[in-house]
Design a protein around this motif. Structure first.
Motif, short mmCIF file in Angstrom:
data_model
loop_
_atom_site.label_atom_id
_atom_site.label_comp_id
_atom_site.label_asym_id
_atom_site.label_seq_id
_atom_site.Cartn_x
_atom_site.Cartn_y
_atom_site.Cartn_z
N VAL A 1 -36.30 30.53 12.16
CA VAL A 1 -35.57 29.29 11.83
C VAL A 1 -35.11 28.55 13.08
N THR A 2 -35.40 29.10 14.25
CA THR A 2 -34.99 28.45 15.49
C THR A 2 -35.94 27.30 15.80
N PRO A 3 -35.42 26.09 15.93
CA PRO A 3 -36.31 24.92 16.05
C PRO A 3 -36.96 24.82 17.43
N ASN A 4 -38.03 24.04 17.48
CA ASN A 4 -38.81 23.85 18.71
C ASN A 4 -37.95 23.34 19.87
N ASP A 5 -37.04 22.40 19.58
CA ASP A 5 -36.30 21.81 20.70
C ASP A 5 -35.41 22.84 21.39
N TYR A 6 -34.98 23.87 20.63
CA TYR A 6 -34.20 24.96 21.25
C TYR A 6 -35.08 25.70 22.26
N LEU A 7 -36.32 26.01 21.84
CA LEU A 7 -37.24 26.70 22.74
C LEU A 7 -37.54 25.84 23.95
N ASP A 8 -37.75 24.54 23.69
CA ASP A 8 -38.04 23.63 24.81
C ASP A 8 -36.88 23.62 25.81
N THR A 9 -35.66 23.67 25.27
CA THR A 9 -34.49 23.69 26.15
C THR A 9 -34.45 24.98 26.97
N ALA A 10 -34.68 26.10 26.28
CA ALA A 10 -34.69 27.39 26.99
C ALA A 10 -35.76 27.41 28.08
N ILE A 11 -36.92 26.85 27.74
CA ILE A 11 -38.03 26.82 28.71
C ILE A 11 -37.64 25.93 29.90
N SER B 1 -44.88 22.84 24.35
CA SER B 1 -46.06 22.94 25.22
C SER B 1 -46.15 24.27 25.97
N SER B 2 -45.20 25.16 25.76
CA SER B 2 -45.23 26.43 26.49
C SER B 2 -44.46 27.47 25.70
N SER B 3 -44.28 28.65 26.29
CA SER B 3 -43.43 29.68 25.70
C SER B 3 -42.75 30.40 26.86
N LEU B 4 -41.71 31.15 26.56
CA LEU B 4 -41.02 31.87 27.64
C LEU B 4 -41.94 32.91 28.25
N ARG B 5 -42.83 33.48 27.43
CA ARG B 5 -43.77 34.48 27.94
C ARG B 5 -44.71 33.83 28.98
N ALA B 6 -45.17 32.63 28.64
CA ALA B 6 -46.06 31.95 29.58
C ALA B 6 -45.30 31.57 30.85
N GLU B 7 -44.04 31.16 30.69
CA GLU B 7 -43.24 30.80 31.87
C GLU B 7 -42.99 32.03 32.74
N LYS B 8 -42.75 33.17 32.09
CA LYS B 8 -42.53 34.43 32.82
C LYS B 8 -43.77 34.78 33.64
N ALA B 9 -44.92 34.55 33.03
CA ALA B 9 -46.17 34.90 33.72
C ALA B 9 -46.40 34.05 34.96
N VAL B 10 -45.76 32.86 35.02
CA VAL B 10 -45.93 32.04 36.23
C VAL B 10 -44.65 32.06 37.09
N GLY B 11 -43.80 33.03 36.84
CA GLY B 11 -42.71 33.26 37.79
C GLY B 11 -41.29 33.08 37.30
N ALA B 12 -41.10 32.59 36.07
CA ALA B 12 -39.72 32.43 35.58
C ALA B 12 -39.07 33.81 35.44
N ASP B 13 -37.76 33.87 35.71
CA ASP B 13 -37.04 35.14 35.59
C ASP B 13 -36.48 35.25 34.18
N VAL B 14 -37.26 35.85 33.30
CA VAL B 14 -36.86 36.02 31.90
C VAL B 14 -36.78 37.51 31.63
N ARG B 15 -35.61 37.96 31.19
CA ARG B 15 -35.42 39.41 31.02
C ARG B 15 -35.06 39.74 29.57
N ILE B 16 -35.71 40.78 29.05
CA ILE B 16 -35.41 41.22 27.69
C ILE B 16 -34.17 42.10 27.71
N VAL B 17 -33.23 41.83 26.82
CA VAL B 17 -32.05 42.70 26.69
C VAL B 17 -31.99 43.22 25.25
#
Lengths: 365, 336
Positions: free
Chosen positions: A66-76, A99-115
């Motif tokens: 139920v989390t909308p796209n714009d939330y993901l876009d903001t996180a990205i 246009s992207s995902s956090l996984r894709a951003e992580k693969a190109v260097g973003a610091d995204v950590r699973i907790v």
């Protein structure tokens, strides 16, 4: 899980199924409003056991879905900032934004950590004083209190580099919106056990008063769910419509006072956008004015790309039980768990993911 | 695929890993031995039937309850050779070490490898050491390769899997993943949850000496039981059905999985194996396993079926059957 116990459970299940079969005189649609229920129903093969007249449909019960796209876009957008560490529950990594995902951003260097707990974010904040730690605070009433407690702990520890990007949602307003939607046809609800453990029974009573629809707060074991379906079918059979608590071993009528207090201390109700459904009045939580310095949108505004969605994706209708996942043209073709298009295919608790994972193919009886 | 980038999930042992191997590696290296896609390759050199395998270990944390990266590196390769029906003999060890890595930790890891090799009866006969700049690797990575001789009279291959065969699991699943996860996240868990990391060659040798008719041996590592059963169902072109109540899982592991939202059937193991065998031999195999320290909780967990080909089903606690799908990505990254 010893075998002899398995035999007893199987016998008890058979008795419940027989009773449900006896009571069902016409087709009934029962909606579960909890992703954990959705998964439990598929995992235990409950649909297979029930008579064909009982239809189980999934509602908007998966917080990722139920989390909308714009939330993901903001996180990205935040994840692309050099001095930011995003902390999140694992599922959010795979959800596609515009246009992207956090996984894709992580693969190109973003610091995204699973907790596994929001509190882990505070350790990361303490050991990275030069970075801004942003926790993606999603989930319903069951998970929001721990996010709230994390904010309170951050304040106590004097951490000035911890923030939340809040998209918490509330279940009762969503139920109200579903009932008000004339397209939605539901004869009874399986209410979420974990959420109910926090909010108790009272917030659901409008269902019986205003809509005369039966609802059962249900546990998550296969027998809990079968028993709850039986309780619903029995109510439908006798023409009654009340909220009953099958999960009384965990859910107290008044809920969890401590958790509710923590929640009320940090958050306030706000209108919220639900993916595929739109804005629902008072259906979300935002950080209140006292703790607003932890709200990353307020403290660190960021430029976000324009939101766009795949026009063919029917997640919104799936979330309201209007269509089955297989009715979506993308399902199982371009939208599969390894390459999801819509959020319902991403989360382990997503309706489409559950259909695909457990129900796309049926073992012959 | 041109603009795609490698993600962690490509190394998880699930669908994305399969996709990577199928689209990139197999077309490039295409040959009969590789295309079997077993844990190890069976090759013949001057008439000798040998098994050959390699694996890299990038586990985090390096030390965890019940094991460490060194023990994993030796046991993993010993087990890969064992699953082809071979007796492991020689192992190589390649180290990629990060600048600044503590000598004491390296010594501890190497000692652990020595002990594991001794237990497995293999010799570490060659190796390589590279040191890379700070930050280029996460502490230490180890690659091991191994070679062994295939036991006479055996023919371990998915092509030998037939409907009605029994599927035997050697013990509780999920322990390794949960132990590693506890180490990664500083979780205090019951001391009963330790990694099951162990060399299985001794047990395999006993089983194959008594029952050389065994069709397939496979250790459910990355992707867990679900990935391994799916691989066999697909490679053998058969169906598989397992009983949820027959799969041994520690209650502590079930509890952690419930809290974390994991499915234990997808968790990696490092000292467990699956055996596919005609049901007439099951009692004999089970007796050998139960008498061995690495097979005490062995159980028949299911059967091979004629159809639907390539699919795995689980009969639940209450009698419904659901699909046990191939995992997609990682539940826990970098656990073996």
């Amino acid at each position: 899980m010893p075998n002899n116990q398995g035999d007893e459970i199987r016998q008890a299940a058979a008795v419940l199924v027989k009773e449900i079969d006896r009571l069902v005189k016409q087709p009934v649609r029962i909606m579960e409003v909890c992703g954990t229920h959705t998964v439990a129903i598929f995992r235990a093969g409950i649909r297979q056991l029930l008579p064909s007249q009982v239809e189980l449909v999934s509602g908007p019960g998966c917080p990722v879905c139920v989390t909308p796209n714009d939330y993901l876009d903001t996180a990205i957008a935040y994840s692309r900032c050099d001095d930011v560490i995003i902390t999140t529950f694992g599922d959010m990594l795979r959800v596609p934004g515009s246009s992207s995902s956090l996984r894709a951003e992580k693969a190109v260097g973003a610091d995204v950590r699973i907790v596994y707990s929001p509190l882990e974010s505070l350790d990361i904040a303490a050991s990275n004083p030069g970075k801004k730690i942003i926790f993606l605070a999603i989930g319903f009433e069951a998970t929001a209190p721990t996010a709230a407690a994390t904010v309170l702990t951050a304040e106590k520890l004097g951490l000035d580099n911890f923030y939340v990007l809040s998209a918490h949602k509330l279940v009762p307003p969503a139920l109200r919106a579903l009932m008000a939607d004339r397209k939605v046809k539901v004869d009874g609800f399986l209410l979420p056990g974990h959420v109910s453990a926090i909010i108790g029974e009272q917030p659901y009573h409008f269902l019986e008063r205003e809509y005369h629809v039966p609802a059962i707060i249900a546990g998550f074991e296969p027998l809990d769910i079968l028993q709850s379906v039986y309780m619903l079918v029995k109510q439908i059979h006798t023409g009654t419509a009340v909220v009953e608590n099958q999960y009384s071993r965990v859910v107290k009528p008044g809920g969890n006072q401590v958790a509710r207090q923590v929640l009320a201390q940090v958050y306030e109700e706000a209108d919220a956008t639900w993916r595929g459904i739109g804005v629902m009045q008072g259906s979300g939580l935002r950080v209140n004015s006292k703790y607003r310095r932890f709200d990353v949108r307020v403290r660190l505004p960021v430029q976000v790309e324009n939101t766009c969605e795949d026009a063919a994706c029917r997640c919104g209708e799936v979330l309201r039980g209007l269509v089955k996942p297989a009715d979506c043209l993308l399902f199982g073709k371009t939208c599969v768990p390894e390459h999801p298009v819509g959020s319902c295919m991403v989360s382990v608790e997503g309706t489409c993911a559950a259909w695909y994972k457990y129900g796309a193919w049926r073992w012959q009886k | 695929m041109k603009n795609e980038r490698i993600q962690l999930a490509h190394g998880s042992g699930g669908k994305l890993s399969q996709e990577l191997v199928a689209k990139v590696m197999v077309p490039a290296f295409d040959n009969e031995v590789l295309n079997e896609l077993h844990d190890g390759a069976k090759v013949t050199i001057q008439g000798a039937r040998l098994a050959f395998t390699t694996d890299s270990y990038v586990v985090k944390p390096l030390f965890f309850a019940g094991g460490d990266i060194g023990k994993l590196a030796v046991c993993g390769t010993v087990n890969d050779l064992s699953m082809t029906g071979a007796i492991p003999s020689y192992i190589s060890a390649g180290f990629i070490i990060e600048e600044g890595f503590p000598f004491a930790d390296l010594s501890r890891i190497v000692e652990s490898m020595r002990v594991a090799a001794e237990e497995a009866g293999v010799l570490i006969v060659t190796g390589d050491t590279k040191v890379v700049g700070k930050g280029a690797v996460d502490g230490i990575y180890i690659n091991t390769a191994g070679i062994g001789s295939v036991i006479e009279g055996t023919d371990i291959s998915p092509s030998k899997v037939r409907p009605e065969q029994d599927i035997i699991l050697s013990g509780c699943v999920g322990d390794h993943s949960i132990a590693v996860m506890a180490g990664r996240h500083d979780l205090s868990l019951p001391q009963t949850i330790t990694s099951d990391c162990a060399p299985l060659n001794g047990l395999v040798k006993e089983i194959l000496a008594a029952v050389p008719q065994v069709a397939v041996l496979r250790d459910p590592t990355r992707g867990g039981l679900a990935a391994t059963l799916n691989e066999i169902a697909m490679q053998a072109g058969v169906g598989i059905i397992v009983e949820e109540t027959a799969i041994p899982i520690r209650p502590e592991v079930v509890a952690v999985c419930e809290i974390m939202g994991f499915d234990p059937l997808y968790l990696a193991n490092e000292g467990k194996m699956l055996i596919f065998v005609e049901s007439q031999f099951s009692a004999e195999v089970l007796a050998i396993m139960k008498a061995h320290k690495y097979g005490r909780a062995a159980q028949v967990i299911g059967k091979v079926t004629a159809s639907p080909a390539g699919q795995v089903g689980v009969r639940s606690l209450i009698g419904g059957v659901r699909l046990l799908d191939m995992p997609v990505g990682e539940q826990l990254p970098r656990i073996c």
